[in-house]
Design a protein around this motif. Sequence first.
Motif, short mmCIF file in Angstrom:
data_model
loop_
_atom_site.label_atom_id
_atom_site.label_comp_id
_atom_site.label_asym_id
_atom_site.label_seq_id
_atom_site.Cartn_x
_atom_site.Cartn_y
_atom_site.Cartn_z
N UNK A 1 0.84 -1.20 0.00
CA UNK A 1 0.00 0.00 0.00
C UNK A 1 0.87 1.25 0.00
N UNK A 2 0.51 2.21 -0.85
CA UNK A 2 1.24 3.47 -0.88
C UNK A 2 0.83 4.29 0.34
N UNK A 3 1.83 4.65 1.16
CA UNK A 3 1.58 5.46 2.35
C UNK A 3 2.70 6.47 2.56
N UNK A 4 3.52 6.68 1.57
CA UNK A 4 4.66 7.59 1.71
C UNK A 4 4.20 9.03 1.69
N UNK A 5 5.00 9.92 2.25
CA UNK A 5 4.65 11.34 2.15
C UNK A 5 4.82 11.81 0.71
#
Length: 95
Positions: A83-87
Amino acid sequence: MGFRVAGIPGSLAAEVRRTLRSPQYGHPAHRETATGYGPCRLCLRTFVEGVDERILFTYQPFGDPGSVPAPGPVFIHATPCDRYEAPGFPPDLRR
């Protein structure tokens, strides 16, 4: 005011992969080789056309009781991805 970009819940994507059904509606999901670039709604990376396998299913992003139902078709990679959760904004979506 800032905003946050994140993929759909990983548990939801895992259920779609396992059952090949929309977890919210029970509609059948469809698996195919990518004919478009995407993006995957979990990792937010684009698909490699003719190479990546993807799953199409019906998804309702807003679960609040007062929200207007807005289900629509979304794709995820057929194989597990993170899952993409990067800033910041997802790199694949910048173009």
